[in-house]
Design a protein around this motif. Structure first.
Motif, PDB file in Angstrom:
ATOM      1  N   VAL A 289      -3.669   3.543   7.861  1.00 53.27           N
ATOM      2  CA  VAL A 289      -4.915   2.884   8.246  1.00 53.27           C
ATOM      3  C   VAL A 289      -4.952   2.714   9.757  1.00 53.27           C
ATOM      4  O   VAL A 289      -4.039   2.134  10.341  1.00 53.27           O
ATOM      5  CB  VAL A 289      -5.061   1.509   7.566  1.00 53.27           C
ATOM      6  N   MET A 290      -6.007   3.214  10.387  1.00 55.41           N
ATOM      7  CA  MET A 290      -6.253   3.020  11.805  1.00 55.41           C
ATOM      8  C   MET A 290      -7.611   2.338  11.961  1.00 55.41           C
ATOM      9  O   MET A 290      -8.651   2.958  11.754  1.00 55.41           O
ATOM     10  CB  MET A 290      -6.269   4.359  12.550  1.00 55.41           C
ATOM     11  N   GLY A 291      -7.605   1.056  12.245  1.00 55.11           N
ATOM     12  CA  GLY A 291      -8.855   0.331  12.367  1.00 55.11           C
ATOM     13  C   GLY A 291      -8.603  -1.162  12.360  1.00 55.11           C
ATOM     14  O   GLY A 291      -7.462  -1.627  12.348  1.00 55.11           O
ATOM     15  N   ASP A 292      -9.671  -1.925  12.339  1.00 52.27           N
ATOM     16  CA  ASP A 292      -9.592  -3.374  12.448  1.00 52.27           C
ATOM     17  C   ASP A 292     -10.152  -4.047  11.192  1.00 52.27           C
ATOM     18  O   ASP A 292     -11.030  -3.519  10.504  1.00 52.27           O
ATOM     19  CB  ASP A 292     -10.388  -3.862  13.662  1.00 52.27           C
ATOM     20  N   SER A 293      -9.633  -5.245  10.932  1.00 51.75           N
ATOM     21  CA  SER A 293     -10.158  -6.136   9.887  1.00 51.75           C
ATOM     22  C   SER A 293     -10.153  -5.485   8.505  1.00 51.75           C
ATOM     23  O   SER A 293     -11.043  -5.721   7.690  1.00 51.75           O
ATOM     24  CB  SER A 293     -11.582  -6.597  10.246  1.00 51.75           C
ATOM     25  N   ASN A 294      -9.138  -4.682   8.237  1.00 50.19           N
ATOM     26  CA  ASN A 294      -8.962  -4.098   6.907  1.00 50.19           C
ATOM     27  C   ASN A 294      -7.988  -4.943   6.095  1.00 50.19           C
ATOM     28  O   ASN A 294      -7.127  -5.631   6.636  1.00 50.19           O
ATOM     29  CB  ASN A 294      -8.440  -2.666   7.023  1.00 50.19           C
ATOM     30  N   ILE A 295      -8.097  -4.870   4.778  1.00 48.57           N
ATOM     31  CA  ILE A 295      -7.197  -5.564   3.865  1.00 48.57           C
ATOM     32  C   ILE A 295      -6.499  -4.526   2.992  1.00 48.57           C
ATOM     33  O   ILE A 295      -7.156  -3.723   2.327  1.00 48.57           O
ATOM     34  CB  ILE A 295      -7.948  -6.577   2.990  1.00 48.57           C
ATOM     35  N   ILE A 296      -5.164  -4.575   2.988  1.00 48.00           N
ATOM     36  CA  ILE A 296      -4.349  -3.693   2.148  1.00 48.00           C
ATOM     37  C   ILE A 296      -3.544  -4.608   1.237  1.00 48.00           C
ATOM     38  O   ILE A 296      -2.605  -5.268   1.683  1.00 48.00           O
ATOM     39  CB  ILE A 296      -3.429  -2.804   3.007  1.00 48.00           C
ATOM     40  N   SER A 297      -3.899  -4.659  -0.039  1.00 50.66           N
ATOM     41  CA  SER A 297      -3.349  -5.715  -0.890  1.00 50.66           C
ATOM     42  C   SER A 297      -3.007  -5.202  -2.288  1.00 50.66           C
ATOM     43  O   SER A 297      -3.748  -4.407  -2.876  1.00 50.66           O
ATOM     44  CB  SER A 297      -4.369  -6.858  -1.003  1.00 50.66           C
ATOM     45  N   ALA A 298      -1.873  -5.686  -2.807  1.00 51.98           N
ATOM     46  CA  ALA A 298      -1.474  -5.497  -4.214  1.00 51.98           C
ATOM     47  C   ALA A 298      -1.338  -4.035  -4.595  1.00 51.98           C
ATOM     48  O   ALA A 298      -1.537  -3.674  -5.759  1.00 51.98           O
ATOM     49  CB  ALA A 298      -2.464  -6.212  -5.137  1.00 51.98           C
ATOM     50  N   ASN A 299      -0.986  -3.182  -3.640  1.00 56.48           N
ATOM     51  CA  ASN A 299      -0.726  -1.782  -3.941  1.00 56.48           C
ATOM     52  C   ASN A 299       0.753  -1.574  -4.255  1.00 56.48           C
ATOM     53  O   ASN A 299       1.620  -2.314  -3.780  1.00 56.48           O
ATOM     54  CB  ASN A 299      -1.123  -0.906  -2.749  1.00 56.48           C
ATOM     55  N   THR A 300       1.044  -0.546  -5.032  1.00 56.90           N
ATOM     56  CA  THR A 300       2.414  -0.137  -5.301  1.00 56.90           C
ATOM     57  C   THR A 300       2.640   1.195  -4.599  1.00 56.90           C
ATOM     58  O   THR A 300       1.966   2.186  -4.908  1.00 56.90           O
ATOM     59  CB  THR A 300       2.654   0.003  -6.814  1.00 56.90           C
ATOM     60  N   VAL A 301       3.575   1.196  -3.651  1.00 55.62           N
ATOM     61  CA  VAL A 301       3.787   2.354  -2.782  1.00 55.62           C
ATOM     62  C   VAL A 301       5.251   2.769  -2.935  1.00 55.62           C
ATOM     63  O   VAL A 301       6.148   2.112  -2.406  1.00 55.62           O
ATOM     64  CB  VAL A 301       3.440   2.013  -1.317  1.00 55.62           C
ATOM     65  N   ILE A 302       5.495   3.858  -3.652  1.00 53.06           N
ATOM     66  CA  ILE A 302       6.850   4.224  -4.046  1.00 53.06           C
ATOM     67  C   ILE A 302       7.124   5.694  -3.740  1.00 53.06           C
ATOM     68  O   ILE A 302       6.311   6.575  -4.046  1.00 53.06           O
ATOM     69  CB  ILE A 302       7.066   3.966  -5.557  1.00 53.06           C
ATOM     70  N   ASN A 303       8.281   5.944  -3.140  1.00 47.60           N
ATOM     71  CA  ASN A 303       8.842   7.286  -3.022  1.00 47.60           C
ATOM     72  C   ASN A 303       7.941   8.245  -2.251  1.00 47.60           C
ATOM     73  O   ASN A 303       7.797   9.420  -2.602  1.00 47.60           O
ATOM     74  CB  ASN A 303       9.143   7.851  -4.426  1.00 47.60           C
ATOM     75  N   ASN A 304       7.320   7.752  -1.188  1.00 48.15           N
ATOM     76  CA  ASN A 304       6.570   8.600  -0.266  1.00 48.15           C
ATOM     77  C   ASN A 304       7.426   8.847   0.980  1.00 48.15           C
ATOM     78  O   ASN A 304       8.489   8.260   1.139  1.00 48.15           O
ATOM     79  CB  ASN A 304       5.262   7.917   0.109  1.00 48.15           C
ATOM     80  N   GLN A 305       6.939   9.687   1.883  1.00 47.05           N
ATOM     81  CA  GLN A 305       7.663   9.869   3.143  1.00 47.05           C
ATOM     82  C   GLN A 305       7.644   8.589   3.965  1.00 47.05           C
ATOM     83  O   GLN A 305       8.622   8.235   4.608  1.00 47.05           O
ATOM     84  CB  GLN A 305       7.055  11.032   3.935  1.00 47.05           C
ATOM     85  N   GLY A 306       6.545   7.881   3.959  1.00 47.06           N
ATOM     86  CA  GLY A 306       6.441   6.572   4.600  1.00 47.06           C
ATOM     87  C   GLY A 306       5.649   5.643   3.708  1.00 47.06           C
ATOM     88  O   GLY A 306       4.891   6.092   2.823  1.00 47.06           O
ATOM     89  N   GLY A 307       5.797   4.333   3.930  1.00 46.51           N
ATOM     90  CA  GLY A 307       5.123   3.373   3.078  1.00 46.51           C
ATOM     91  C   GLY A 307       3.694   3.098   3.527  1.00 46.51           C
ATOM     92  O   GLY A 307       2.772   3.811   3.153  1.00 46.51           O
ATOM     93  N   ILE A 308       3.504   2.032   4.338  1.00 49.52           N
ATOM     94  CA  ILE A 308       2.191   1.670   4.872  1.00 49.52           C
ATOM     95  C   ILE A 308       2.280   1.734   6.392  1.00 49.52           C
ATOM     96  O   ILE A 308       3.122   1.073   6.998  1.00 49.52           O
ATOM     97  CB  ILE A 308       1.770   0.260   4.428  1.00 49.52           C
ATOM     98  N   ASN A 309       1.389   2.512   7.002  1.00 43.34           N
ATOM     99  CA  ASN A 309       1.334   2.651   8.458  1.00 43.34           C
ATOM    100  C   ASN A 309      -0.002   2.097   8.926  1.00 43.34           C
ATOM    101  O   ASN A 309      -1.060   2.583   8.499  1.00 43.34           O
ATOM    102  CB  ASN A 309       1.472   4.123   8.849  1.00 43.34           C
ATOM    103  N   LEU A 310       0.037   1.095   9.802  1.00 44.67           N
ATOM    104  CA  LEU A 310      -1.172   0.393  10.224  1.00 44.67           C
ATOM    105  C   LEU A 310      -1.251   0.374  11.741  1.00 44.67           C
ATOM    106  O   LEU A 310      -0.311  -0.031  12.417  1.00 44.67           O
ATOM    107  CB  LEU A 310      -1.153  -1.046   9.688  1.00 44.67           C
ATOM    108  N   GLY A 311      -2.394   0.789  12.289  1.00 39.99           N
ATOM    109  CA  GLY A 311      -2.658   0.668  13.707  1.00 39.99           C
ATOM    110  C   GLY A 311      -4.009   0.015  13.925  1.00 39.99           C
ATOM    111  O   GLY A 311      -5.042   0.546  13.490  1.00 39.99           O
ATOM    112  N   GLY A 312      -4.016  -1.140  14.539  1.00 37.05           N
ATOM    113  CA  GLY A 312      -5.277  -1.838  14.749  1.00 37.05           C
ATOM    114  C   GLY A 312      -5.051  -3.333  14.821  1.00 37.05           C
ATOM    115  O   GLY A 312      -3.919  -3.809  14.898  1.00 37.05           O
ATOM    116  N   ASN A 313      -6.127  -4.075  14.767  1.00 42.29           N
ATOM    117  CA  ASN A 313      -6.089  -5.511  14.993  1.00 42.29           C
ATOM    118  C   ASN A 313      -6.732  -6.277  13.833  1.00 42.29           C
ATOM    119  O   ASN A 313      -7.642  -5.776  13.162  1.00 42.29           O
ATOM    120  CB  ASN A 313      -6.828  -5.857  16.289  1.00 42.29           C
ATOM    121  N   ILE A 314      -6.244  -7.475  13.619  1.00 42.74           N
ATOM    122  CA  ILE A 314      -6.803  -8.421  12.639  1.00 42.74           C
ATOM    123  C   ILE A 314      -6.800  -7.820  11.237  1.00 42.74           C
ATOM    124  O   ILE A 314      -7.715  -8.035  10.437  1.00 42.74           O
ATOM    125  CB  ILE A 314      -8.220  -8.897  13.046  1.00 42.74           C
TER     126      ILE A 314
END
Length: 557
Positions: free
Chosen positions: A230-255
């Motif tokens: 996710v690249m952006g602002d004021s986003n919500i990333i919630s209650a996800n199941t993130v398993i066995n990927n190259q990377g988990g959650i990558n976030l760039g932005g504010n709030i």
């Protein structure tokens, strides 16, 4: 007579028609259970099947539809592109057997109109390069649900969305050659929820270039190139199941908020963030090969709160970060618990449990961070702390030294979660429950403290007298208190406990009855008279008080 006969016949016909209608309506309703989306009123057009006038191609039906119409597609494989320029509902009979197959040609389904609903299809086998996808959306207020989107090749995404206020939910998106769901550039206020996204070559969900105010919730993301990006602002990333990927959650932005996700067994990091005023809270970050939570490339005023971070490369890694709070996390069995580079400053770290981290519990060479809450006089729990607590306040007498610098935790806790002090349990009271006035009876009162702190007791005897706070006593130690009542009646003894930090329990109670007086009959009569007329007979009251005083001290009149 003829009028009455005609009336009876009409009534009979009406009843028959009403009965037939009640039978037809449930059948019609049952036939409409194919879609989970709300269907607006309008004409219905049919594709496939055996009905007279049914279309053989989806596109022909779509071209003949107008806004608000529904195109229903029966089971089958349809080798075509579908372009939608009207606000319609496109419904497949069964998502496993109603297939739009690209046969290796470009995008399969385009949506250019707003307020389009699509559900119940498998969309597969497109091939394309820049901007290609199995389902390509260039509009807003659409709903995409209960589809299978798979095996789109070249550089094709599963779903590629440009727009706002769209809902993408309950889809299975798998084996696409680029990204499962991509929102490229200035796409805001969308919701991506409840999807199963797996085995997509580059990533599962990707929001690029200032995508704001989106919600990504309750998705299952497995075996993709990247997890959620996710690249952006004021986003919500919630209650996800993130398993066995190259990377988990990558976030760039504010709030932004990353809340309550399970991120485990990814080949790289668990959560990677750069930006300002982001909150990372309530996540389970476990068994990732690199950092559990990493803040890199700069950022201020971020919060890392109440996460469980276990068995990663490093637990929390911060670089070029200032004015950040790290609190209420459990950080265990990582190589290093918390690692702050030399460029971190004004970061406050307190109320964390650092347990059995393999190499060191913490590293901080800058000297510009604070490893406790100076206002509360509370720090962190360290499983390798070896100090003592001679005054029993739950905090070590000597500081805990942070590796590779001069920083210290000035108030290390002696137990995990020592700051989560719980009040004592409600006291139990035992003793005689009936007796005579002016005779002292003994009662046993005991309470335990979940944190094993010492406790004080407060006892209300039910006759407008009390003990005040007495103690402190060791948790679980039974105390003995005595009391005598001077007037007949039923009394409720109440007792509560508080620990050394002032947290109070509820009230424990015991009811006692004093039905009999002690003394000659004439004194019992005088007592009744005084109770009946409390302001009369002052000389008589004085005599009975003298009598009671002498009895309580053992004197003889």
């Amino acid at each position: 007579m003829q009028t009455q006969s005609l009336f009876r016949k009409c009534l009979a016909v009406g009843i028959i028609l009403l009965f037939i209608g009640t039978c037809i309506i449930p059948v019609t309703t049952q036939g409409n259970k194919k879609s989970s989306i709300s269907i607006s009123r309008g004409n219905w057009l049919y594709v496939g099947g055996n009905g007279p006038g049914n279309f053989t191609k989806i596109q022909d039906a779509v071209d003949n539809a107008t806004g608000g119409d529904t195109v229903f597609v029966f089971n089958g494989t349809y080798y075509e592109n579908v372009i939608i320029n009207q606000s319609i509902n496109l419904i497949g009979e069964n998502r496993n057997t109603t297939i739009i197959d690209g046969g290796g040609i470009d995008n399969r389904v385009y949506i250019y109109a707003d307020k389009v609903n699509i559900s119940g299809f498998s969309i597969q086998n497109s091939i394309g390069y820049y901007d290609a996808a199995g389902l390509r959306i260039l509009s807003s207020h659409n709903t995409i649900s209960d589809n299978i989107i798979r095996n789109n090749a070249g550089l094709s995404d599963g779903i590629r969305l440009f727009g706002e206020y769209n809902k993408i939910f309950n889809n299975t998106i798998t084996n696409n050659n680029d990204v499962g769901i991509r929102l490229p550039g200035f796409s805001g206020n969308n919701t991506v929820s409840g999807n199963i996204i797996s085995n997509n070559s580059y990533g599962s969900i990707m929001l690029d270039e200032c995508d704001n105010n989106n919600i990504i919730i309750r998705n299952t993301v497995t075996n993709n190139g990247n997890g959620i990006w996710v690249m952006g602002d004021s986003n919500i990333i919630s209650a996800n199941t993130v398993i066995n990927n190259q990377g988990g959650i990558n976030l760039g932005g504010n709030i932004n908020t990353i809340l309550g996700n399970t991120i485990t067994s990814n080949n790289g990091f668990g959560i990677s963030v750069y930006g300002y005023n982001n909150t990372i809270s309530g996540n389970a970050v476990m068994n990732n090969n690199y950092e559990g939570i990493m803040f890199d490339y700069g950022g201020d005023y971020n919060n890392i709160i109440n996460n469980t971070i276990t068995n990663n490369g490093d637990g929390i890694f911060l670089s070029i970060i200032t004015n950040t709070i790290i609190s209420d996390n459990t950080i265990s069995d990582n190589n290093c618990g918390i690692w702050l580079t030399d460029y971190c400053a004004q970061t406050i770290i307190y109320h964390n449990n650092l347990l059995n981290n393999k190499e060191i519990s913490a590293h901080d060479a800058s000297g510009n961070n604070t490893w406790c809450n100076a206002l509360l006089h509370e720090g962190n729990y360290w499983s390798d702390y070896t100090g003592n607590d001679t005054n029993g306040d739950g905090i070590g007498d000597t500081p805990y030294n942070i590796s590779d610098g001069s920083n210290q935790d000035l108030f290390p806790f002696m137990k995990p979660n020592g700051w989560l002090n719980q009040p004592p349990k409600t006291p139990a009271l035992t003793g005689k429950t009936n007796g005579k006035v002016r005779i002292s009876y003994t009662f046993i009162i005991v309470a335990t403290d979940p944190d094993d702190n010492k406790v004080y007791y407060f006892i209300d005897w039910g006759d407008s007298t009390n003990s005040g706070w007495i103690g402190p006593y060791i948790s679980g130690f039974a105390i003995i208190q005595s009391h005598a009542w001077t007037t007949k009646g039923t009394y409720t003894i109440k007792a509560k406990a508080k620990d050394v930090y002032g947290n109070e329990s509820g009230w424990g109670t015991l009811q006692v009855t004093m039905p009999l007086s002690y003394g000659p009959p004439h004194f019992r009569f005088f007592e009744w008279l005084l109770q009946r007329f409390p302001n009369a007979f002052p000389i008589l009251r004085h005599l009975t008080e003298v009598k009671n005083s002498q009895k309580s001290t053992g004197e003889v009149i």
